[in-house]
Write a protein that holds these residues in place. Structure first.
Motif, PDB file in Angstrom:
ATOM      1  N   TYR A 168     -18.995 106.291 -23.728  1.00 14.52           N
ATOM      2  CA  TYR A 168     -18.048 107.120 -24.652  1.00 14.52           C
ATOM      3  C   TYR A 168     -18.370 108.618 -24.736  1.00 14.52           C
ATOM      4  CZ  TYR A 168     -15.843 102.599 -24.891  1.00 14.52           C
ATOM      5  OH  TYR A 168     -15.133 101.330 -24.678  1.00 14.52           O
ATOM      6  N   ASP A 169     -17.753 109.700 -24.539  1.00  8.97           N
ATOM      7  CA  ASP A 169     -17.992 110.972 -24.813  1.00  8.97           C
ATOM      8  C   ASP A 169     -18.044 111.233 -26.280  1.00  8.97           C
ATOM      9  OD1 ASP A 169     -15.690 111.835 -24.984  1.00  8.97           O
ATOM     10  OD2 ASP A 169     -15.625 113.058 -23.497  1.00  8.97           O
ATOM     11  N   HIS A 170     -18.223 112.384 -26.393  1.00 15.17           N
ATOM     12  CA  HIS A 170     -18.317 112.911 -27.947  1.00 15.17           C
ATOM     13  C   HIS A 170     -16.882 113.234 -28.532  1.00 15.17           C
ATOM     14  CE1 HIS A 170     -18.877 116.099 -25.002  1.00 15.17           C
ATOM     15  NE2 HIS A 170     -17.865 116.936 -25.470  1.00 15.17           N
ATOM     16  N   HIS A 171     -15.764 113.182 -27.691  1.00 11.83           N
ATOM     17  CA  HIS A 171     -14.398 113.023 -27.901  1.00 11.83           C
ATOM     18  C   HIS A 171     -14.105 112.022 -28.809  1.00 11.83           C
ATOM     19  CE1 HIS A 171     -14.034 116.308 -24.953  1.00 11.83           C
ATOM     20  NE2 HIS A 171     -13.030 116.601 -25.615  1.00 11.83           N
ATOM     21  N   VAL A 172     -14.852 110.623 -28.342  1.00 14.29           N
ATOM     22  CA  VAL A 172     -14.282 109.517 -29.157  1.00 14.29           C
ATOM     23  C   VAL A 172     -15.226 109.281 -30.151  1.00 14.29           C
ATOM     24  CG1 VAL A 172     -14.774 107.135 -28.773  1.00 14.29           C
ATOM     25  CG2 VAL A 172     -14.114 108.400 -26.722  1.00 14.29           C
ATOM     26  N   THR A 173     -16.506 110.051 -30.521  1.00 12.73           N
ATOM     27  CA  THR A 173     -17.296 109.886 -31.633  1.00 12.73           C
ATOM     28  C   THR A 173     -17.269 110.815 -32.605  1.00 12.73           C
ATOM     29  OG1 THR A 173     -19.210 110.952 -30.466  1.00 12.73           O
ATOM     30  CG2 THR A 173     -19.001 108.448 -30.012  1.00 12.73           C
ATOM     31  N   LEU A 174     -16.448 111.930 -32.232  1.00 17.07           N
ATOM     32  CA  LEU A 174     -16.363 113.113 -33.226  1.00 17.07           C
ATOM     33  C   LEU A 174     -15.944 112.445 -34.773  1.00 17.07           C
ATOM     34  CD1 LEU A 174     -16.922 116.122 -33.548  1.00 17.07           C
ATOM     35  CD2 LEU A 174     -14.551 116.414 -33.246  1.00 17.07           C
ATOM     36  N   PRO A 175     -16.569 112.700 -35.664  1.00 17.84           N
ATOM     37  CA  PRO A 175     -15.958 112.294 -36.875  1.00 17.84           C
ATOM     38  C   PRO A 175     -14.496 113.111 -37.432  1.00 17.84           C
ATOM     39  CG  PRO A 175     -18.382 112.745 -37.131  1.00 17.84           C
ATOM     40  CD  PRO A 175     -17.876 113.191 -35.722  1.00 17.84           C
ATOM     41  N   ILE A 176     -13.553 112.472 -37.687  1.00 18.52           N
ATOM     42  CA  ILE A 176     -12.583 113.385 -38.231  1.00 18.52           C
ATOM     43  C   ILE A 176     -12.167 113.022 -39.587  1.00 18.52           C
ATOM     44  CG2 ILE A 176     -11.521 113.257 -35.974  1.00 18.52           C
ATOM     45  CD1 ILE A 176      -9.590 111.023 -36.877  1.00 18.52           C
ATOM     46  N   ALA A 177     -12.790 112.011 -40.347  1.00 18.62           N
ATOM     47  CA  ALA A 177     -12.432 111.652 -41.807  1.00 18.62           C
ATOM     48  C   ALA A 177     -13.647 110.828 -42.184  1.00 18.62           C
ATOM     49  CB  ALA A 177     -11.165 110.923 -42.290  1.00 18.62           C
ATOM     50  N   VAL A 178     -13.947 110.848 -43.490  1.00 17.16           N
ATOM     51  CA  VAL A 178     -15.125 110.239 -44.151  1.00 17.16           C
ATOM     52  C   VAL A 178     -14.832 109.761 -45.552  1.00 17.16           C
ATOM     53  CG1 VAL A 178     -16.297 112.229 -44.715  1.00 17.16           C
ATOM     54  CG2 VAL A 178     -17.487 110.278 -44.495  1.00 17.16           C
ATOM     55  N   GLY A 179     -15.127 108.894 -46.107  1.00 18.90           N
ATOM     56  CA  GLY A 179     -15.170 108.297 -47.547  1.00 18.90           C
ATOM     57  C   GLY A 179     -16.318 107.578 -48.047  1.00 18.90           C
ATOM     58  N   LYS A 180     -16.592 107.790 -49.340  1.00 20.68           N
ATOM     59  CA  LYS A 180     -17.866 107.230 -49.926  1.00 20.68           C
ATOM     60  C   LYS A 180     -17.139 105.857 -50.267  1.00 20.68           C
ATOM     61  CE  LYS A 180     -21.608 106.649 -52.361  1.00 20.68           C
ATOM     62  NZ  LYS A 180     -22.750 105.873 -51.384  1.00 20.68           N
ATOM     63  N   ILE A 181     -17.686 104.575 -49.898  1.00 19.99           N
ATOM     64  CA  ILE A 181     -17.394 103.448 -50.438  1.00 19.99           C
ATOM     65  C   ILE A 181     -18.108 103.233 -51.939  1.00 19.99           C
ATOM     66  CG2 ILE A 181     -17.630 100.967 -50.023  1.00 19.99           C
ATOM     67  CD1 ILE A 181     -17.987 101.828 -47.021  1.00 19.99           C
ATOM     68  N   GLU A 182     -16.941 102.894 -52.799  1.00 22.48           N
ATOM     69  CA  GLU A 182     -17.527 102.656 -54.238  1.00 22.48           C
ATOM     70  C   GLU A 182     -16.982 101.174 -54.716  1.00 22.48           C
ATOM     71  OE1 GLU A 182     -15.445 106.123 -55.651  1.00 22.48           O
ATOM     72  OE2 GLU A 182     -17.236 107.292 -55.744  1.00 22.48           O
ATOM     73  N   ALA A 183     -17.973 100.701 -55.389  1.00 25.81           N
ATOM     74  CA  ALA A 183     -17.489  99.462 -56.404  1.00 25.81           C
ATOM     75  C   ALA A 183     -16.374  99.562 -57.385  1.00 25.81           C
ATOM     76  CB  ALA A 183     -18.643  98.929 -56.766  1.00 25.81           C
ATOM     77  N   VAL A 184     -15.326  98.769 -57.161  1.00 31.28           N
ATOM     78  CA  VAL A 184     -14.209  99.005 -58.206  1.00 31.28           C
ATOM     79  C   VAL A 184     -14.498  97.598 -59.203  1.00 31.28           C
ATOM     80  CG1 VAL A 184     -11.677  98.522 -58.267  1.00 31.28           C
ATOM     81  CG2 VAL A 184     -12.753  99.834 -56.600  1.00 31.28           C
ATOM     82  N   GLN A 185     -14.862  96.591 -58.574  1.00 35.20           N
ATOM     83  CA  GLN A 185     -15.069  95.366 -59.325  1.00 35.20           C
ATOM     84  C   GLN A 185     -16.085  94.512 -58.731  1.00 35.20           C
ATOM     85  OE1 GLN A 185     -11.346  92.706 -60.130  1.00 35.20           O
ATOM     86  NE2 GLN A 185     -12.662  91.027 -59.429  1.00 35.20           N
ATOM     87  N   LEU A 186     -17.219  94.326 -59.483  1.00 34.30           N
ATOM     88  CA  LEU A 186     -18.296  93.437 -59.120  1.00 34.30           C
ATOM     89  C   LEU A 186     -18.345  92.211 -59.699  1.00 34.30           C
ATOM     90  CD1 LEU A 186     -20.983  96.109 -58.756  1.00 34.30           C
ATOM     91  CD2 LEU A 186     -19.595  95.010 -56.786  1.00 34.30           C
TER      92      LEU A 186
END
Length: 186
Positions: A168-186
């Protein structure tokens, strides 16, 4: 029950011409992990790899921003995310528990750039595969970030954009969105 959430924000939106965004919800209930991801304004009619990234040593991962464009080519590519986000860890494809990252079993956006992903993952199997790959590391969702990847093969990317994985080339792996995973309820 443990609940984690991520607000997924655009990355590389100026360069790709669309501001992909959405949300992710992770619910650990007994022996399952239920993953729900909903994305809007992604490149339309394209498959989108999605994973959580992190550091095997347990350091908290952070989201990449335009500041990670180390070579100043206008794109934050996969290798440029690694100093702040770590490595690709768990894929959100048809079988996350197998930890098989490079394949064609990821969601495909519709003509409007929308897709929704829901998967109930057997937690014991995922945990065992994760520990095997990352040498007894814990899943530790609250120390991870989620990435959505993928642009059309026709998008003109500079030769400085890297991130090939298997066939797979860089078109497939280019990041387009990101988010930090945070705990809501533990």
């Amino acid at each position: 029950m443990k609940i984690y959430r991520a607000n997924i924000v655009p990355l590389n939106d100026q360069a790709i011409g669309t501001a992909a965004h959405g949300s992710a919800l992770f619910v650990v209930n007994g022996d399952t992990l239920t993953v729900n991801i909903e994305m809007f304004d992604t490149p339309a009619n394209e498959q989108h790899w999605e994973h959580f990234h992190g550091f095997p040593d347990g350091r908290p991962a952070e989201i990449a921003t335009a500041a990670q464009d180390a070579n100043h080519d206008g794109f934050v590519d996969l290798p440029e995310t690694e100093p702040v986000s770590g490595t690709t860890m768990v894929p959100f494809n048809d079988q996350p528990e197998t930890m098989d990252v490079p394949n064609d079993a990821y969601p495909v956006a519709d003509a409007n750039g929308y897709f929704a992903y829901t998967k109930v993952v057997p937690l014991a199997q995922l945990d065992a595969a994760f520990k095997k790959v990352f040498h007894d590391s814990e899943l530790a969702l609250d120390k991870r970030v989620i990435y959505i990847h993928g642009v059309a093969p026709s998008l003109n990317l500079p030769s400085t954009v890297a991130g090939e994985v298997a066939q797979y080339d860089h078109h497939v792996t280019l990041p387009i969105a990101v988010g930090k995973i945070e705990a809501v309820q533990l």
